[in-house]
Motif scaffolding. Structure first.
Motif, PDB file in Angstrom:
ATOM      1  N   LEU A 215       0.828  -1.203   0.000  1.00 25.41           N
ATOM      2  CA  LEU A 215       0.000   0.000   0.000  1.00 25.41           C
ATOM      3  C   LEU A 215       0.865   1.256   0.000  1.00 25.41           C
ATOM      4  CD1 LEU A 215      -2.900   1.145   0.207  1.00 25.41           C
ATOM      5  CD2 LEU A 215      -2.654   1.029   2.687  1.00 25.41           C
ATOM      6  N   PHE A 216       1.868   1.313   0.876  1.00 25.67           N
ATOM      7  CA  PHE A 216       2.778   2.463   0.915  1.00 25.67           C
ATOM      8  C   PHE A 216       3.533   2.612  -0.412  1.00 25.67           C
ATOM      9  CE2 PHE A 216       2.979   2.049   5.759  1.00 25.67           C
ATOM     10  CZ  PHE A 216       2.182   3.154   5.957  1.00 25.67           C
ATOM     11  N   LEU A 217       3.924   1.495  -0.987  1.00 17.80           N
ATOM     12  CA  LEU A 217       4.698   1.524  -2.220  1.00 17.80           C
ATOM     13  C   LEU A 217       3.853   2.028  -3.385  1.00 17.80           C
ATOM     14  CD1 LEU A 217       7.628   0.672  -2.921  1.00 17.80           C
ATOM     15  CD2 LEU A 217       6.694  -1.494  -3.737  1.00 17.80           C
ATOM     16  N   VAL A 218       2.660   1.484  -3.520  1.00 15.91           N
ATOM     17  CA  VAL A 218       1.778   1.843  -4.633  1.00 15.91           C
ATOM     18  C   VAL A 218       1.354   3.310  -4.559  1.00 15.91           C
ATOM     19  CG1 VAL A 218      -0.524   1.442  -5.603  1.00 15.91           C
ATOM     20  CG2 VAL A 218       0.946  -0.489  -5.025  1.00 15.91           C
ATOM     21  N   GLU A 219       1.148   3.825  -3.352  1.00 16.85           N
ATOM     22  CA  GLU A 219       0.674   5.209  -3.213  1.00 16.85           C
ATOM     23  C   GLU A 219       1.802   6.221  -3.114  1.00 16.85           C
ATOM     24  OE1 GLU A 219      -3.603   4.095  -1.132  1.00 16.85           O
ATOM     25  OE2 GLU A 219      -2.128   5.255   0.003  1.00 16.85           O
ATOM     26  N   GLY A 220       3.034   5.774  -2.858  1.00 15.25           N
ATOM     27  CA  GLY A 220       4.145   6.708  -2.740  1.00 15.25           C
ATOM     28  C   GLY A 220       4.873   6.987  -4.033  1.00 15.25           C
ATOM     29  N   LEU A 221       5.070   5.975  -4.860  1.00 14.03           N
ATOM     30  CA  LEU A 221       5.846   6.136  -6.091  1.00 14.03           C
ATOM     31  C   LEU A 221       5.251   7.152  -7.072  1.00 14.03           C
ATOM     32  CD1 LEU A 221       7.065   2.504  -6.849  1.00 14.03           C
ATOM     33  CD2 LEU A 221       8.460   4.489  -6.243  1.00 14.03           C
ATOM     34  N   PRO A 222       3.921   7.210  -7.266  1.00 15.40           N
ATOM     35  CA  PRO A 222       3.384   8.226  -8.188  1.00 15.40           C
ATOM     36  C   PRO A 222       3.761   9.656  -7.792  1.00 15.40           C
ATOM     37  CG  PRO A 222       1.719   6.570  -7.732  1.00 15.40           C
ATOM     38  CD  PRO A 222       2.863   6.294  -6.797  1.00 15.40           C
ATOM     39  N   THR A 223       3.882   9.919  -6.506  1.00 20.30           N
ATOM     40  CA  THR A 223       4.260  11.273  -6.069  1.00 20.30           C
ATOM     41  C   THR A 223       5.670  11.608  -6.529  1.00 20.30           C
ATOM     42  OG1 THR A 223       2.869  10.985  -4.114  1.00 20.30           O
ATOM     43  CG2 THR A 223       4.438  12.804  -4.086  1.00 20.30           C
ATOM     44  N   VAL A 224       6.591  10.663  -6.401  1.00 16.95           N
ATOM     45  CA  VAL A 224       7.968  10.889  -6.851  1.00 16.95           C
ATOM     46  C   VAL A 224       7.988  11.199  -8.348  1.00 16.95           C
ATOM     47  CG1 VAL A 224      10.262   9.864  -7.080  1.00 16.95           C
ATOM     48  CG2 VAL A 224       8.888   9.390  -5.042  1.00 16.95           C
ATOM     49  N   LEU A 225       7.206  10.460  -9.121  1.00 16.60           N
ATOM     50  CA  LEU A 225       7.169  10.671 -10.565  1.00 16.60           C
ATOM     51  C   LEU A 225       6.584  12.031 -10.934  1.00 16.60           C
ATOM     52  CD1 LEU A 225       5.961   7.121 -11.694  1.00 16.60           C
ATOM     53  CD2 LEU A 225       8.299   8.013 -11.646  1.00 16.60           C
ATOM     54  N   MET A 226       5.721  12.565 -10.077  1.00 21.34           N
ATOM     55  CA  MET A 226       5.088  13.868 -10.356  1.00 21.34           C
ATOM     56  C   MET A 226       6.034  15.045 -10.158  1.00 21.34           C
ATOM     57  SD  MET A 226       1.966  13.689 -11.470  1.00 21.34           S
ATOM     58  CE  MET A 226       1.212  15.263 -11.032  1.00 21.34           C
ATOM     59  N   THR A 227       7.234  14.797  -9.653  1.00 23.06           N
ATOM     60  CA  THR A 227       8.194  15.882  -9.423  1.00 23.06           C
ATOM     61  C   THR A 227       8.501  16.626 -10.715  1.00 23.06           C
ATOM     62  OG1 THR A 227       9.206  14.642  -7.605  1.00 23.06           O
ATOM     63  CG2 THR A 227      10.486  16.436  -8.560  1.00 23.06           C
ATOM     64  N   VAL A 228       8.700  15.879 -11.794  1.00 31.89           N
ATOM     65  CA  VAL A 228       9.034  16.494 -13.082  1.00 31.89           C
ATOM     66  C   VAL A 228       7.886  17.391 -13.551  1.00 31.89           C
ATOM     67  CG1 VAL A 228       9.605  16.039 -15.488  1.00 31.89           C
ATOM     68  CG2 VAL A 228      10.494  14.550 -13.695  1.00 31.89           C
ATOM     69  N   ILE A 229       6.661  16.923 -13.414  1.00 32.91           N
ATOM     70  CA  ILE A 229       5.496  17.722 -13.800  1.00 32.91           C
ATOM     71  C   ILE A 229       5.438  19.004 -12.966  1.00 32.91           C
ATOM     72  CG2 ILE A 229       2.991  17.723 -14.041  1.00 32.91           C
ATOM     73  CD1 ILE A 229       4.401  15.750 -15.865  1.00 32.91           C
ATOM     74  N   ALA A 230       5.689  18.887 -11.663  1.00 32.13           N
ATOM     75  CA  ALA A 230       5.646  20.059 -10.789  1.00 32.13           C
ATOM     76  C   ALA A 230       6.694  21.089 -11.209  1.00 32.13           C
ATOM     77  CB  ALA A 230       5.871  19.633  -9.341  1.00 32.13           C
ATOM     78  N   PHE A 231       7.884  20.640 -11.543  1.00 34.97           N
ATOM     79  CA  PHE A 231       8.959  21.573 -11.902  1.00 34.97           C
ATOM     80  C   PHE A 231       8.631  22.357 -13.169  1.00 34.97           C
ATOM     81  CE2 PHE A 231      12.945  22.698 -14.003  1.00 34.97           C
ATOM     82  CZ  PHE A 231      13.617  23.347 -12.974  1.00 34.97           C
ATOM     83  N   PHE A 232       8.085  21.676 -14.162  1.00 33.96           N
ATOM     84  CA  PHE A 232       7.881  22.332 -15.460  1.00 33.96           C
ATOM     85  C   PHE A 232       6.517  23.017 -15.601  1.00 33.96           C
ATOM     86  CE2 PHE A 232      11.294  19.347 -16.622  1.00 33.96           C
ATOM     87  CZ  PHE A 232      12.164  20.237 -17.242  1.00 33.96           C
ATOM     88  N   PHE A 233       5.554  22.676 -14.763  1.00 35.55           N
ATOM     89  CA  PHE A 233       4.201  23.181 -15.005  1.00 35.55           C
ATOM     90  C   PHE A 233       3.631  24.047 -13.882  1.00 35.55           C
ATOM     91  CE2 PHE A 233       4.598  19.698 -17.968  1.00 35.55           C
ATOM     92  CZ  PHE A 233       4.045  20.238 -19.119  1.00 35.55           C
ATOM     93  N   ILE A 234       4.351  24.242 -12.771  1.00 39.65           N
ATOM     94  CA  ILE A 234       3.918  25.228 -11.776  1.00 39.65           C
ATOM     95  C   ILE A 234       4.491  26.580 -12.184  1.00 39.65           C
ATOM     96  CG2 ILE A 234       4.066  25.998  -9.375  1.00 39.65           C
ATOM     97  CD1 ILE A 234       4.167  23.116  -8.492  1.00 39.65           C
TER      98      ILE A 234
END
Length: 516
Positions: A215-234
């Motif tokens: 559960l921790f693994l499945v719900e935590g990894l997508p957040t790490v992947l969203m870092t790139v989106i946050a950097f370029f789109f905020i």
């Protein structure tokens, strides 16, 4: 500001040439002056706002949903085997909940980082850090290790949730921001909906890895992947948003002039005014919002993590309790959107807060006094809807009633410094020995929700008095009546009546009035 209509042949995608504003002595200002504003239709502005919503709110919503999953999934992990594997008794589990909020309060001043540094950098660092910590929980082997991770998780999430609420005030006007706070905050109950469904799916299978670790693994990894989106789109400011055209950036600059009197991004991002940092601690209005936020958070913090346990104690199996926790959370998601929209349209936030707080209080009263399972399950809908809709309305009220960017940021800091102490109480009022009805915990949550309702009325009385004082000082605000245009839009492109001249209406000055 000129009331001149744009040319009748103006296309929806075009802006008319800038109209010169008249100063008090009647002399037109230069078109590049600080209050020069292009003429545009309400339809054009609405399209820009929709574009902001699509690009900003979608991203912020998704990230906050992930944040709330990473914060609240410990409740699902607990009944999925974590309690047995780590030897969690009631006291140890409550300490895990408390540790998150201890660091959340300590790190609250990080909200101002969104004003001091470029937001896209702050956002990327924060998202990556909490995502990594949330994922690493899958490998924890002891209660002490989980305590350390919960502390770090709270510190980084403290910079995101309150920070984004503050950042929204740079992109949306005061009659728009409540609904956007509602969209953002409603990610929490929606995350609870998916948390229940996701936990149901995981715990109903037989994975080789322990269910709670997966559960921790499945719900935590997508957040790490969203870092790139946050950097370029905020975006760092409205006029630096890459998804807006040149004409659309002209509209957002005009909106910024209407909001704070200047369109220069450098004047809003890059530093804080120290005297305003201190002044917020002497503002009774800010303290009343903080007290309401404390009351709301007593329930807000405990409901997602204890709802599966409460349902299980109603007689449902652990698996079914995970699934049944989803519908009340989804109802809360919808109610948060509806109430913030109503508050924006009516500009009567305190009355809306009174209503949402009372609904939450009634839900908890039923849970404390009724034994029938069906009625108690219905009461979880009332409690969830009331609690989760109270929080975003408090946030909007707080931002609406501070008259510059530094004070708006510090007001968010203050309500969280006070309000996030609520979870220390909320997460400790459901001891397992009071199963199955948790009368004490339900009664405490009900009391604080009703107290929040009373504070909302007191706050409204104070704001009305403050507005009368401003009317005596500056004279009544002259309202510019909006003219209907041939395209169905409204003159001046604002859906609400606003002061004539409409410059810096959200900063302290002759045009500033408090939102009730």
């Amino acid at each position: 500001m000129s009331d001149e209509k744009p040319p009748p042949n103006l296309e929806d995608g075009e802006l008319a040439p800038p109209q010169a504003d008249s100063s008090q002595n009647g002399t037109p200002q230069d078109s590049d002056g600080p209050t020069a504003r292009p003429s545009y239709t309400a339809k054009q502005e609405a399209r820009v706002v929709r574009k902001l919503d699509l690009n900003l709110m979608t991203l912020f919503f998704a990230l906050y949903m992930l944040a709330f999953l990473d914060r609240g999934n410990i409740g699902n992990a607990r009944i999925a085997g974590m309690a047995n594997d780590l030897g969690l008794d009631t006291n140890r589990y409550n300490w895990l909940l408390n540790m998150f909020y201890i660091s959340y309060v300590i790190a609250e001043f990080s909200v101002l980082l969104w004003k001091i540094f470029p937001p896209h950098i702050v956002g990327a660092i924060v998202v990556f850090s909490w995502g990594l910590i949330a994922t690493v929980q899958a490998g924890v082997q002891s209660w002490g290790g989980e305590m350390a991770l919960r502390f770090l998780l709270g510190a980084f999430e403290a910079a995101y949730g309150p920070g984004i609420i503050y950042l929204l005030s740079f992109f949306y006007l005061r009659h728009e921001i409540g609904f956007r706070c509602g969209i953002f905050a409603s990610a929490a109950p929606l995350a609870s909906t998916f948390a229940g469904a996701l936990a149901y799916g995981i715990t109903s299978g037989h994975p080789k890895l322990a269910s709670w670790r997966l559960l921790f693994l499945v719900e935590g990894l997508p957040t790490v992947l969203m870092t790139v989106i946050a950097f370029f789109f905020i975006p760092d400011s409205p006029d630096r948003a890459r998804f807006l055209t040149a004409d659309e950036k002209a509209i957002v600059r005009s909106r910024t002039v209407r909001q704070v009197g200047s369109a220069a991004a450098s004047e809003r991002i890059g530093g804080v005014r120290l005297r305003d940092v201190a002044a917020i601690f002497l503002d009774l209005k800010a303290w009343l919002c903080a007290l309401m936020y404390f009351c709301g958070n007593v329930s807000y913090s405990s409901l997602p993590v204890f709802l599966p346990t409460i349902l299980e104690d109603m007689g449902y199996t652990a698996i079914n309790a995970q699934g049944l926790s989803a519908p009340p959370s989804f109802a809360a998601f919808l109610f948060a959107l509806v109430t913030t929209w109503i508050a924006d349209r009516t500009q009567q936030r305190c009355f809306v807060l009174f209503t949402t707080s009372a609904i939450g209080g009634v839900g908890y009263i039923i849970l404390a006094t009724v034994e029938t399972v069906g009625v108690r399950y219905f009461a979880t809908f009332l409690a969830s809807a009331g609690v989760f809709s109270t929080i975003p309305n408090i946030l909007a009220l707080t931002l609406n009633n501070q008259g510059n960017d530094t004070r708006r940021g510090m007001s968010i800091v203050l309500i969280n410094l006070v309000g996030q102490c609520g979870p220390f109480l909320g997460t400790n009022v459901f001891p397992l020995e009071e199963r199955p009805r948790y009368v004490k915990g339900m009664s405490i949550c009900a009391s604080f929700m009703f107290f929040s309702a009373l504070i909302a009325l007191a706050q409204r009385g104070l704001l009305m008095w403050e507005n009368r004082q401003l009317d005596r000082k500056y004279g009544p605000v002259v309202i510019r009546k909006l003219e209907k245009k041939e395209d169905g839009g409204e003159g001046g492109a604002s859906p609400n009546n606003e002061p004539e001249g409409a410059v810096a209406i959200e900063n302290y000055g002759p045009n500033f009035r408090y939102v009730l």
